[in-house]
Design an enzyme around this catalytic site. Structure first.
Site, PDB file in Angstrom:
ATOM      1  N   HIS A 263       0.834  -1.198   0.000  1.00 31.40           N
ATOM      2  CA  HIS A 263       0.000   0.000   0.000  1.00 31.40           C
ATOM      3  C   HIS A 263       0.870   1.249   0.000  1.00 31.40           C
ATOM      4  O   HIS A 263       2.081   1.181   0.242  1.00 31.40           O
ATOM      5  CB  HIS A 263      -0.968  -0.011   1.211  1.00 31.40           C
ATOM      6  CG  HIS A 263      -0.279  -0.167   2.528  1.00 31.40           C
ATOM      7  ND1 HIS A 263       0.280  -1.361   2.965  1.00 31.40           N
ATOM      8  CD2 HIS A 263      -0.040   0.721   3.534  1.00 31.40           C
ATOM      9  CE1 HIS A 263       0.811  -1.195   4.161  1.00 31.40           C
ATOM     10  NE2 HIS A 263       0.645   0.068   4.526  1.00 31.40           N
ATOM     11  N   ARG A 273      -4.588  15.212   5.138  1.00 27.85           N
ATOM     12  CA  ARG A 273      -5.003  13.877   5.569  1.00 27.85           C
ATOM     13  C   ARG A 273      -4.351  13.574   6.916  1.00 27.85           C
ATOM     14  O   ARG A 273      -3.166  13.845   7.117  1.00 27.85           O
ATOM     15  CB  ARG A 273      -4.550  12.844   4.537  1.00 27.85           C
ATOM     16  CG  ARG A 273      -4.798  11.390   4.947  1.00 27.85           C
ATOM     17  CD  ARG A 273      -4.390  10.442   3.816  1.00 27.85           C
ATOM     18  NE  ARG A 273      -4.324   9.075   4.274  1.00 27.85           N
ATOM     19  CZ  ARG A 273      -5.333   8.214   4.201  1.00 27.85           C
ATOM     20  NH1 ARG A 273      -6.482   8.569   3.680  1.00 27.85           N
ATOM     21  NH2 ARG A 273      -5.192   6.977   4.649  1.00 27.85           N
TER      22      ARG A 273
HETATM   23  O1  LIG Z   1      -1.215   7.141   6.471  1.00 26.41           O
HETATM   24  C1  LIG Z   1      -1.778   6.194   5.950  1.00 26.41           C
HETATM   25  O2  LIG Z   1      -2.938   6.221   5.595  1.00 26.41           O
HETATM   26  C2  LIG Z   1      -1.008   4.900   5.766  1.00 26.41           C
HETATM   27  C3  LIG Z   1       0.386   4.994   6.308  1.00 26.41           C
HETATM   28  C4  LIG Z   1       1.087   3.685   6.363  1.00 26.41           C
HETATM   29  O3  LIG Z   1       0.891   2.829   5.533  1.00 26.41           O
HETATM   30  C5  LIG Z   1       2.015   3.441   7.466  1.00 26.41           C
HETATM   31  O4  LIG Z   1       2.200   4.343   8.310  1.00 26.41           O
HETATM   32  O5  LIG Z   1       2.593   2.339   7.505  1.00 26.41           O
HETATM   33 FE   LIG Z   2       1.779   0.936   6.089  1.00 28.48          FE
END
Ligand SMILES: O=C(O)CCC(=O)C(=O)O
Ligand SMILES: [Fe+2]
Ligand SMILES: C=C1C[C@]23C[C@@]1(O)CC[C@H]2[C@@]12CC[C@H](O)[C@@](C)(C(=O)O1)[C@H]2[C@@H]3C(=O)O
Length: 339
Positions: A263, A273
């Site tokens: 992701h 965000r």
């Molecule tokens: O901030 C997000 O929505 C995802 C961040 C993420 O994947 C993480 O911090 O490992």
């Molecule tokens: Fe993550």
């Protein structure tokens, strides 16, 4: 994070060519925790996506809102104040740099250890600046989210027919569980429009090393997951729900039946965000091996034996996008994969 308004700032961050607009995944599996069939749906979601949304959970919205307010209060402090809680070691305040191996993103964050015995000095600095309110908001949120993570892992154990049903959840319940918590802030980036055809990376593509991660964000989009066929799809934000990521450790414990989900987060040009993620990891001494009851008669582990400490140490030496499990796969299977 000092948000400078010129295009040269963006050169320090990675940008990627993306198809615009990205496909929005409206078929994201949504698991209703109160549904008696939820374990069956969770199994399908873990096998197909390594990712799902949780609705009808029992985490009070009030805890979520309180923590979001506190987080924004922190991120709105002058840069010099926030810097007192950094640089991250890996815990503490970080801006633009993620980890210590050269990854950058359009992000600022607070990484906290959830084990109260190991609260770092930098974390204490965060709390001292905004004493009890911030500390208690983090504590009550994590406690509630942990309960939900236990429930999800117990449903997974049921779905996998593993007994006892706390086989997985007990790893997070353990007082030595090596879990952590992250508050991410992605400021809006108006200059983004000038990068025609490209997107600015907020948090580069990666898998989470732990067992599972529980993510909640405000209503700003940006999160994308990579499907089995390599296509990136956008996950519509839902501020009242949680998203669960299967992590690398759970991939190994299921001998690859579940895949950890790749992701990333893309920056938004006009809305900030805020996300909060609980990363549930086992105790450092825990052996990460496929669960015996899951293994077929002739089935062999795809992975070498290692402890969570060994995996984590290796993971933290890697770059975000690296395929970290590669070093722990058995050679025979790597050769088979190439053939
Ligand atoms: O901030 C997000 O929505 C995802 C961040 C993420 O994947 C993480 O911090 O490992
Ligand atoms: Fe993550
Ligand atoms: C580049 C890195 C940041 C990270 C440690 C690493 O070396 C590789 C894994 C990264 C990651 C991704 C999930 C979580 O956000 C995180 C806290 C974790 O456990 O692994 C981060 C690490 C980090 O930000 O320090």
């Amino acid at each position: 994070m000092v948000v400078q308004s010129n295009l040269s700032t963006l050169n320090h961050c990675s940008s990627i060519e993306t198809r615009k607009p990205a496909t929005v995944l409206d078929s994201i599996p949504s698991i209703n925790l109160k549904d008696p069939e939820s374990k069956t749906h969770i199994m399908k979601a873990c096998e197909e996506y390594g990712f799902f949304k949780v609705v009808n959970h029992s985490v009070p919205m009030e805890f979520i809102a309180k923590l979001e307010t506190q987080a924004l209060e922190f991120f709105n402090l002058p840069q010099s104040e926030k810097d007192k809680a950094g640089p991250p070691d890996p815990f503490g305040y970080g801006s633009k740099r993620i980890g210590s191996n050269g990854d950058v993103g359009w992000i600022e964050y607070l990484l906290l250890n959830t084990n109260p015995q190991v609260t770092s000095l930098k974390t204490l600095t965060v709390f001292r600046e905004n004493p009890e309110i911030f500390r208690s908001a983090v504590k009550e949120y994590i406690e509630a989210v942990k309960l939900m993570a236990f429930e999800v892992l117990e449903l997974i154990a049921d779905g996998l027919k593993i007994e006892p049903r706390d086989t997985l959840s007990k790893l997070l319940k353990d007082e030595n569980s090596d879990s952590c918590f992250r508050l991410n802030h992605y400021p809006p980036c108006p200059e983004l429009q000038a990068l025609s055809g490209r997107d600015l990376v907020g948090f580069g593509e990666h898998t989470d090393p732990q067992i599972i991660s529980v993510l909640r964000s405000n209503s700003t989009s940006g999160l994308q997951i990579c499907l089995k066929d390599g296509v990136w799809v956008s996950v519509p934000p839902d501020e009242t729900s949680f998203f669960i990521n299967v992590g690398d450790a759970l991939q190994v414990m299921t001998n690859g039946r579940f895949k950890s989900v790749r992701h990333r987060v893309l920056a938004n040009s006009h809305k900030s965000r805020v996300s909060m993620i609980y990363f549930g990891g086992p105790p450092l001494s825990e052996k990460i091996v496929p669960l015996t009851s899951l293994m077929g008669k002739q089935e062999e582990s795809l992975y070498k034996e290692f402890t969570w400490w060994e995996y984590k140490t290796s993971a933290y030496k890697s770059r975000l996008a690296d395929y970290r499990l590669g070093l722990f796969e058995k050679k025979t299977h790597q050769v088979q994969a190439i053939e």
